[in-house]
Scaffold this motif. Sequence first.
Motif, short mmCIF file in Angstrom:
data_model
loop_
_atom_site.label_atom_id
_atom_site.label_comp_id
_atom_site.label_asym_id
_atom_site.label_seq_id
_atom_site.Cartn_x
_atom_site.Cartn_y
_atom_site.Cartn_z
N ASP A 236 43.01 33.75 35.20
CA ASP A 236 43.61 34.34 37.23
C ASP A 236 41.73 34.81 37.44
O ASP A 236 41.38 35.24 36.30
CB ASP A 236 44.65 35.92 36.50
N ILE A 237 41.90 34.94 38.77
CA ILE A 237 40.80 35.82 39.02
C ILE A 237 41.60 37.10 40.21
O ILE A 237 42.63 36.73 40.69
CB ILE A 237 40.87 34.42 40.76
N TYR A 238 40.86 37.88 39.92
CA TYR A 238 41.72 39.31 40.52
C TYR A 238 41.11 39.36 41.16
O TYR A 238 40.02 39.42 41.31
CB TYR A 238 41.73 40.35 39.28
N ILE A 239 41.57 40.52 42.81
CA ILE A 239 40.85 41.04 43.65
C ILE A 239 41.55 42.24 43.47
O ILE A 239 43.14 42.82 43.54
CB ILE A 239 40.64 40.04 44.63
N ALA A 240 40.33 43.50 43.87
CA ALA A 240 40.42 44.77 43.88
C ALA A 240 40.15 45.40 44.90
O ALA A 240 39.00 45.02 44.97
CB ALA A 240 40.67 45.39 42.42
N GLU A 241 41.09 45.85 46.09
CA GLU A 241 40.22 46.58 47.14
C GLU A 241 40.54 48.27 46.84
O GLU A 241 41.93 48.16 47.28
CB GLU A 241 40.63 45.85 48.48
N VAL A 242 39.80 48.92 47.73
CA VAL A 242 40.29 50.14 48.34
C VAL A 242 39.06 50.74 49.27
O VAL A 242 38.39 49.48 49.57
CB VAL A 242 39.57 51.21 46.66
N SER A 243 39.54 51.90 49.62
CA SER A 243 38.78 51.46 51.49
C SER A 243 38.48 53.58 50.92
O SER A 243 38.64 54.11 50.45
CB SER A 243 39.35 51.20 52.02
N SER A 244 38.56 53.70 52.22
CA SER A 244 37.76 55.36 52.73
C SER A 244 39.26 55.99 52.67
O SER A 244 39.15 57.31 52.01
CB SER A 244 37.22 55.22 53.93
N THR A 245 40.55 56.01 52.27
CA THR A 245 41.33 56.71 52.14
C THR A 245 41.87 56.84 50.76
O THR A 245 42.23 58.33 50.09
CB THR A 245 43.06 54.93 52.38
N HIS A 246 41.02 56.39 49.90
CA HIS A 246 40.71 56.54 48.55
C HIS A 246 39.19 57.48 48.44
O HIS A 246 38.31 58.28 47.40
CB HIS A 246 41.35 55.77 47.67
N ASN A 247 38.42 58.11 49.67
CA ASN A 247 36.83 58.95 49.19
C ASN A 247 36.04 57.86 49.22
O ASN A 247 35.85 58.35 47.97
CB ASN A 247 37.56 59.75 49.07
N VAL A 248 36.44 56.42 48.89
CA VAL A 248 35.09 56.13 48.27
C VAL A 248 34.02 55.06 48.96
O VAL A 248 32.86 54.57 48.35
CB VAL A 248 36.01 55.05 47.14
N CYS A 249 34.41 55.25 50.22
CA CYS A 249 33.29 54.71 51.07
C CYS A 249 33.72 55.40 52.72
O CYS A 249 34.27 56.26 52.37
CB CYS A 249 33.40 52.85 51.06
N ALA A 250 32.84 54.67 53.09
CA ALA A 250 32.69 55.11 54.20
C ALA A 250 34.38 55.23 55.56
O ALA A 250 34.06 53.99 54.72
CB ALA A 250 31.17 54.99 55.51
N LYS A 251 33.76 55.58 56.36
CA LYS A 251 35.55 54.61 57.14
C LYS A 251 35.63 53.63 57.44
O LYS A 251 33.67 52.90 58.06
CB LYS A 251 35.04 56.18 58.53
N ASP A 252 35.98 52.95 57.42
CA ASP A 252 35.70 51.52 57.81
C ASP A 252 35.05 50.47 57.19
O ASP A 252 35.05 49.30 57.74
CB ASP A 252 35.40 51.48 60.01
N VAL A 253 34.61 51.02 56.15
CA VAL A 253 34.30 49.91 55.11
C VAL A 253 35.43 49.69 53.98
O VAL A 253 36.02 50.48 53.72
CB VAL A 253 32.89 50.66 54.61
N TYR A 254 35.41 48.49 53.76
CA TYR A 254 36.27 48.10 52.56
C TYR A 254 35.57 47.51 51.08
O TYR A 254 34.58 47.10 51.64
CB TYR A 254 37.39 47.11 52.80
N ILE A 255 35.83 48.42 49.53
CA ILE A 255 35.41 47.50 48.84
C ILE A 255 36.13 47.38 48.01
O ILE A 255 37.41 47.51 47.33
CB ILE A 255 34.48 48.32 47.81
N ALA A 256 35.89 45.63 47.66
CA ALA A 256 36.80 44.48 47.36
C ALA A 256 35.82 43.73 45.90
O ALA A 256 34.82 43.74 46.29
CB ALA A 256 37.34 43.10 48.30
#
Lengths: 272, 452
Positions: free
Chosen positions: B339-359
């Motif tokens: 399988d291929i997995y994609i995991a995405e987190v964002s500023s909601t989790h305090n891991v990047c600036a606002k309006d940025v998403y880390i996938a």
Amino acid sequence: MSAPAAAPAEAPARPVQVKLVLLGESAVGKSSVVLRFCQNDFQANKEPTIGAAFLTQRCRLEDKVIKFEIWDTAGQERFRSLSPMYYRNAQAAVVVYDVTKSASLEQAKTWVKELQRQANPNIVIALAGNKVDLVRPSSDSDEPSTPTSATSDDDEADDATATPEDDAAEGGDEEGAVAASESRRQVSREEAEEYAKECGLLFFETSAKTGEGVVEVFTEIAKKIPLDHILASTRGPGGAAGRGAGRGGPAAGGASVNLNEEESAKKDACAC
Amino acid sequence: MDEEYDFIILGTGLTECVLSGLLSVEGKKVLHMDRNDYYGAESASLNLTQLYKRFRNSEPPAELGRDRDYAVDLIPKFMMANGEMTRMLVHTDVTRYLEFKQIAGSYVLRDGRIAKVPSTEMEAVRSSLMGLFEKRRAKKFFEWVQNYREDDLATHQGVDLDKTPMKDVYYKFGLEAGTQDFIGHAMSLHLDDTYMTRPARETYDRIVLYTSSMARYGKSPYIYPLYGLGELPQGFARLSAIYGGTYMLDKPVEEIVYDDKGKFVGVKSGGETVKAAKVIGDPSYFSDESGKGKGEDKIFLEGRVVRAICILKHPIPNTDDSDSVQLIIPQNQVGRKHDIYIAEVSSTHNVCAKDVYIAMVSTVVETNDPEAELEPGLKLLGPIYDKFVEVAPIFSPASSGSYDNVFVTRSYDSTSHFETVCDDVKDVWRRAIGSELVLKKREDGEGIQEAA
Ligand SMILES: Nc1nc2c(ncn2[C@@H]2O[C@H](COP(=O)(O)OP(=O)(O)O)[C@@H](O)[C@H]2O)c(=O)[nH]1
Ligand SMILES: [Mg+2]
């Protein structure tokens, strides 16, 4: 001296939780200062306490109750291995040095820099020159110690291979010192106060041993902290310390989850 | 340093930090070192400067914002809300240093479209993923899972969890391939189809873990620590330090020293050899010549994973604008074995600036062009602002350590959660201590010393 700032049981307001971190070279008396503040106790030749690096103490300021959540270094300062988590969301810091060791003030300055780099920009920092009892002339010493012996202490100050045992022995050394007088002082009040002023830090001289100045450190911090701001921002991400944060209400993007669900009810019940 | 330790631990990854914490609580004398000047090793979360330095040896672009707003994970994992890592955190009270949020949604690619993974078995049965008759059969299957009691043979319906292969269970309930894919990949989180021929217990346990985790907070089975996964090793390191563990970062390890019989003696760093009875370390400390004792390999290569950390300026399309998701592309859907997995987190989790998403897109390497294998995942992301690709070896220890006192941990595998990390912790504990790990609730009351 009793812990005078502790809030009475009928404290009116919900306490404002403030994360406070301790910093400073090993053996300057960080843990001792907190022990004095929280338990009004002092232990000479204190071994690093195992299992207790997180204490809380409530402090009343006019109509508000501040609950200090005090993080001790747990020895991770020894080899400069404190983690970013330690500084995270700290609203206050007490940077301690030892007035009988000039190198410890230099270390304190690097910790202040580290705070400015890693911590919340609005953090309230207090600089505390500890062990001031050792330089009080009122002690039972008959003659002043020579500056030479004080200098030899200094050599150990930045010893990167110091061990807990060494530190305890070193502290004990000072504690049971034959001579205690102003001549043991290596950091003048003026010099440290000047530096603190330049950097906008609160400044105190303290003794965990006698209690001198200890409570003042925390009450002055309490006065300087923007409490209303903290209360207001408890709901925003990154706004408040540790586990207290998510409780205020749903934050943007969903509230925090509480993993200690079973226990939390019990803990909350005795927290106020 | 002429002190002697019970354990020297090399690398401050999560596995090593959990072990360090548990060993210190047990009263062992631990020295924990890392060659990097940050905590976390391969399970670290990096700020922008560290990220660009590691992958590009350059400065980050200014427009991404402040360094300190970023905590980019190197491995794509979430915590199962009801999983073993959660239990370890709660029992050790490390939860007090951390704050968690849910991962907002769980998705699966089906016939080229992104579909939400139903949050309960019953929702699955109601969803459009199945036809009417299949729904009935699936319902029977989930009822069997729910009602199964170890000591009540009648509830087993003829299945012996320790003998019956999973494919026979599917056959018994008459489930179609699509439903099997859903149960085996989206719920049980198997990475490939080899589980089909293994006894059903493994899959049964995974279904139970998934559904109980899902039931805990609702939106997805996953939770995630604010400020990134790197907080987890830091939390356990603090636990260790509180119980007397000594921490040294930024300590290059020059040599692992063995005696003439090939048994561990100590670790040489900065020209000095520190001695200990035993050493625990992540594979990277044993993967070069200096780590091998007397020509003997301490580790072997199990396989490789490829990961692409992608910086996005928008949420992943077709995921309901979720602030965080897991998206699984089952192997069958794209003609692969894994399988291929994609995991995405964002500023909601305090891991990047606002309006940025880390996938992060990841999979097990099957070909000589690993990056191309991620393509089916990458193309679901929309425009990618920047991308960092890494192929990581998965090492396993070559021996138990009982002879040489060297206890090597496993690399972080391609599973999407920390259950195998917990298995590894227990395995190393068993090998190094000689008994089963029993998690005790901490009773020292750190922090209970409230003023009256
Ligand atoms: N005379 C004197 N000794 C102190 C004082 N504070 C701490 N000590 C001693 O200094 C040693 C180190 O103190 P500790 O609190 O462990 O330092 P830490 O490493 O900074 O936490 C111990 O032996 C203490 O008893 C003080 O105010 N006066
Ligand atoms: Mg201390």
